[in-house]
Every structure is written in structure tokens, then in C-alpha cells.
Design a protein around this motif. Structure first.
Motif, PDB file in Angstrom:
ATOM      1  N   LYS A 100       0.826  -1.215   0.000  1.00  0.00           N
ATOM      2  CA  LYS A 100       0.000   0.000   0.000  1.00  0.00           C
ATOM      3  C   LYS A 100       0.865   1.272   0.000  1.00  0.00           C
ATOM      4  O   LYS A 100       0.547   2.254  -0.673  1.00  0.00           O
ATOM      5  CB  LYS A 100      -0.877  -0.057   1.263  1.00  0.00           C
ATOM      6  CG  LYS A 100      -1.878   1.041   1.416  1.00  0.00           C
ATOM      7  CD  LYS A 100      -2.716   0.753   2.669  1.00  0.00           C
ATOM      8  CE  LYS A 100      -3.778   1.803   2.877  1.00  0.00           C
ATOM      9  NZ  LYS A 100      -4.595   1.505   4.077  1.00  0.00           N
ATOM     10  N   ILE A 101       1.975   1.226   0.748  1.00  0.00           N
ATOM     11  CA  ILE A 101       2.882   2.381   0.839  1.00  0.00           C
ATOM     12  C   ILE A 101       3.507   2.690  -0.528  1.00  0.00           C
ATOM     13  O   ILE A 101       3.647   3.850  -0.923  1.00  0.00           O
ATOM     14  CB  ILE A 101       4.028   2.081   1.847  1.00  0.00           C
ATOM     15  CG1 ILE A 101       3.492   1.641   3.197  1.00  0.00           C
ATOM     16  CG2 ILE A 101       4.953   3.275   2.018  1.00  0.00           C
ATOM     17  CD1 ILE A 101       2.565   2.609   3.827  1.00  0.00           C
ATOM     18  N   ILE A 104       0.647   4.171  -2.852  1.00  0.00           N
ATOM     19  CA  ILE A 104       0.279   5.568  -2.554  1.00  0.00           C
ATOM     20  C   ILE A 104       1.328   6.539  -3.088  1.00  0.00           C
ATOM     21  O   ILE A 104       1.004   7.613  -3.597  1.00  0.00           O
ATOM     22  CB  ILE A 104       0.116   5.765  -1.021  1.00  0.00           C
ATOM     23  CG1 ILE A 104      -1.146   5.054  -0.521  1.00  0.00           C
ATOM     24  CG2 ILE A 104       0.060   7.248  -0.652  1.00  0.00           C
ATOM     25  CD1 ILE A 104      -1.257   4.971   0.998  1.00  0.00           C
ATOM     26  N   THR A 105       2.591   6.165  -2.994  1.00  0.00           N
ATOM     27  CA  THR A 105       3.672   7.074  -3.378  1.00  0.00           C
ATOM     28  C   THR A 105       4.086   6.908  -4.849  1.00  0.00           C
ATOM     29  O   THR A 105       5.033   7.550  -5.303  1.00  0.00           O
ATOM     30  CB  THR A 105       4.905   6.839  -2.486  1.00  0.00           C
ATOM     31  OG1 THR A 105       5.213   5.441  -2.491  1.00  0.00           O
ATOM     32  CG2 THR A 105       4.638   7.279  -1.060  1.00  0.00           C
TER      33      THR A 105
ATOM     34  N   ILE B  41       1.348   4.767  10.472  1.00  0.00           N
ATOM     35  CA  ILE B  41       2.214   5.341   9.435  1.00  0.00           C
ATOM     36  C   ILE B  41       2.085   6.864   9.418  1.00  0.00           C
ATOM     37  O   ILE B  41       3.088   7.578   9.412  1.00  0.00           O
ATOM     38  CB  ILE B  41       1.879   4.754   8.045  1.00  0.00           C
ATOM     39  CG1 ILE B  41       2.115   3.243   8.052  1.00  0.00           C
ATOM     40  CG2 ILE B  41       2.728   5.415   6.957  1.00  0.00           C
ATOM     41  CD1 ILE B  41       1.500   2.528   6.875  1.00  0.00           C
ATOM     42  N   MET B 105       6.907  12.228  -0.770  1.00  0.00           N
ATOM     43  CA  MET B 105       6.353  10.910  -0.437  1.00  0.00           C
ATOM     44  C   MET B 105       5.663  10.963   0.921  1.00  0.00           C
ATOM     45  O   MET B 105       4.599  10.376   1.116  1.00  0.00           O
ATOM     46  CB  MET B 105       7.468   9.854  -0.447  1.00  0.00           C
ATOM     47  CG  MET B 105       8.046   9.654  -1.843  1.00  0.00           C
ATOM     48  SD  MET B 105       9.127   8.220  -1.998  1.00  0.00           S
ATOM     49  CE  MET B 105      10.605   8.769  -1.173  1.00  0.00           C
ATOM     50  N   SER B 108       2.348  12.635   0.479  1.00  0.00           N
ATOM     51  CA  SER B 108       1.395  11.716  -0.173  1.00  0.00           C
ATOM     52  C   SER B 108       0.820  10.734   0.846  1.00  0.00           C
ATOM     53  O   SER B 108      -0.387  10.466   0.859  1.00  0.00           O
ATOM     54  CB  SER B 108       2.071  10.901  -1.280  1.00  0.00           C
ATOM     55  OG  SER B 108       2.618  11.744  -2.242  1.00  0.00           O
ATOM     56  N   LEU B 109       1.696  10.198   1.699  1.00  0.00           N
ATOM     57  CA  LEU B 109       1.243   9.219   2.702  1.00  0.00           C
ATOM     58  C   LEU B 109       0.311   9.872   3.713  1.00  0.00           C
ATOM     59  O   LEU B 109      -0.752   9.335   4.033  1.00  0.00           O
ATOM     60  CB  LEU B 109       2.449   8.598   3.416  1.00  0.00           C
ATOM     61  CG  LEU B 109       3.284   7.639   2.560  1.00  0.00           C
ATOM     62  CD1 LEU B 109       4.591   7.284   3.254  1.00  0.00           C
ATOM     63  CD2 LEU B 109       2.501   6.370   2.240  1.00  0.00           C
ATOM     64  N   SER B 112      -3.070  10.602   2.142  1.00  0.00           N
ATOM     65  CA  SER B 112      -3.860   9.411   1.791  1.00  0.00           C
ATOM     66  C   SER B 112      -4.332   8.641   3.014  1.00  0.00           C
ATOM     67  O   SER B 112      -5.431   8.098   3.015  1.00  0.00           O
ATOM     68  CB  SER B 112      -3.031   8.438   0.948  1.00  0.00           C
ATOM     69  OG  SER B 112      -2.672   9.018  -0.246  1.00  0.00           O
TER      70      SER B 112
END
Lengths: 125, 135
Positions: A100-101, A104-105, B41, B105, B108-109, B112
């Protein structure tokens, strides 16, 4: 040793890194949590491998429980290093929470991601 | 409204402490394991950004973490004392070879995995990441 020192030196998070040779690839088995504290350890190991002449690298993330942007940054940095030597950097990952990581990126388009180490070492490119 | 506050030294080793503490809190409140993973996360990203921002500014101030439960909303605020910036004008997103930077990045994380994420200047200097999760 004080509590805080103890925490910083060990209790925080552990990252295990083992390297083996397989089919002309350096396979890096990573275990534990890759975060802002542990990512530098992985970066140092990957830099060391490339400086020793390993340009085809497989990073096995199957036993990684946690990955954040600092870990992704380390993997992107290693990819740039092997590419400078016309090498490859492939990943092994089947865990949904880690995949998933990458999704997403947008890194699923940057790294070849395989289901097993064998598949990664026999794949072209 | 339940409120929990944590303050950690601005060092990378302590990010895991916040991650584990907030994951345990989230589980104890009956959140799905998938939401707990997302929260772990996102909170780690916000804390890592705060530690790195303090470090870049050469400031050894603690990173503050606030947890507020408000009905079906969980709000996590992470504050640093680093550089104040305009959240609408982020730093370089891609490097010279076209790869995403770590900060892109991370952004983005955060956007999301949290239901919403807003950065704002903090009174007294630094920035706050304001993360909202829904049950």
C-alpha cells in the motif's frame, strides 16, 4: 544506563539486515521496522554493497513490519546508485500493508516488485 | 472528549515510542486494525517530519503530540519548532533525476492515510500537522 539512553540504543526499534549472494544478485533480507531511526542503518548497508561492486540488488521486505517515507527514500537512493552502474534494484514484497505504501507514493512504477526472492533473482531487468 | 498529550525529545529514536503508544490507544478504542496501521504510518510521518524540521533549524525543542477523541473523530496534532513555511508552497517535489523527494512521499502518505491532514504555523514558531481519522 539511564532509561532514555537505553531507549535510544535498543528499546526503540530493531532492524535486522542480512546479505547473501544468489544467482549473481546481492539479496538483502530486512527484518523489523524501517523508520526515521533505523533507515540510516539500511542506507549504510546498501551504500556499502554498491561501493563493493554489487550492482544487482534484491531487497527482501517480507519480514518488514513497518515502512515510512524515510525507508522509501533510502530505497530510491539505492536505486539511483545501482542505476549509475547500469544495475538493478528489485524488491520482494507480498504484504498488503507494505505494498500500500508503494502504491500511494507511485513507487510501484519505479521498482520491480516480486512475490519471492527466487522470482526476483531470475527476472530480467 | 478524551485527551492525551505526549512530549518527546526531538530525536528519531523516540518516533517509535509515539507510534506504539498511539497504536495501543487506537486499538483500545476498538479501531479496526487497518485504521490502526494507517494511523501508525501517518503519525510516524508527522513525527519524523517534526524531528527533521527541528534538526534542519538547529533547534532542540521537544516534539509535542496531542490526541483528542471527539465522537467518531480522532484528532492527532504533532507540533515542532522548526522552520515556518507556507503549506501551499511546498519545497521541491522532485529531484534532478525525476524521483520524488522524501518530503513529497511523506506528504502523499499523510494525505492518503489520514482522513484529512492540514499543516499550519504554530504560535511561538514551528508548524503543526493536524491529522483527523474517522472510526
Amino acid at each position: 544506563m539511564g532509561f532514555l539512553r537505553c531507549l535510544e540504543e535498543g528499546l526503540a526499534v530493531e532492524l535486522g539486515i542480512d546479505v547473501r549472494e544468489l544467482d549473481s544478485h546481492a539479496v538483502v533480507d530486512v527484518q523489523g521496522e524501517i523508520d526515521v531511526y533505523t533507515a540510516p542503518k539500511l542506507r549504510e548497508k546498501l551504500i556499502e554493497l554498491v561501493s563493493e561492486g554489487s550492482y544487482n540488488v534484491v531487497v527482501n521486505l517480507e519480514r518488514v513490519d513497518f515502512l515510512d517515507s524515510t525507508g522509501l527514500g533510502v530505497l530510491v537512493g539505492a536505486l539511483k546508485r545501482v542505476k549509475a552502474h547500469d544495475g538493478t534494484l528489485a524488491l520482494v514484497c507480498t504484504q498488503d500493508k507494505i505494498l500500500k505504501i508503494f502504491k500511494i507514493t507511485g513507487l510501484t512504477k519505479v521498482f520491480p516488485i516480486h512475490d519471492s526472492v527466487d522470482e526476483a533473482t531470475t527476472a530480467r531487468g | 472528549v478524551a485527551r492525551v498529550e505526549l512530549e518527546i525529545p526531538s530525536r528519531s529514536a523516540y518516533v517509535a515510542v509515539v507510534r506504539l503508544a498511539l497504536a495501543a490507544l487506537a486499538r483500545s478504542r476498538g479501531l479496526d486494525e487497518e485504521v490502526v496501521d494507517d494511523l501508525k504510518i501517518a503519525v510516524s510521518e508527522a513525527c519524523a517530519n517534526a524531528v527533521l524540521s527541528n534538526e534542519a533549524a538547529g533547534i532542540d525543542a521537544p516534539v509535542t503530540v496531542g490526541w483528542i477523541e471527539d465522537g467518531d473523530r480522532l484528532v492527532v496534532d504533532v507540533g515542532d519548532r522548526g522552520e515556518v513555511y507556507d503549506p501551499n508552497d511546498p519545497a521541491a517535489e522532485y529531484d534532478s533525476q525525476g524521483f520524488s523527494t522524501r518530503s513529497l512521499m511523506s506528504f502523499s502518505l499523510l494525505s492518503s492515510l489520514a482522513d484529512s491532514c492540514e499543516m499550519s504555523p504554530r504560535p511561538g514558531g514551528g508548524m503543526t500537522a493536524h491529522l483527523v481519522f474517522r472510526r
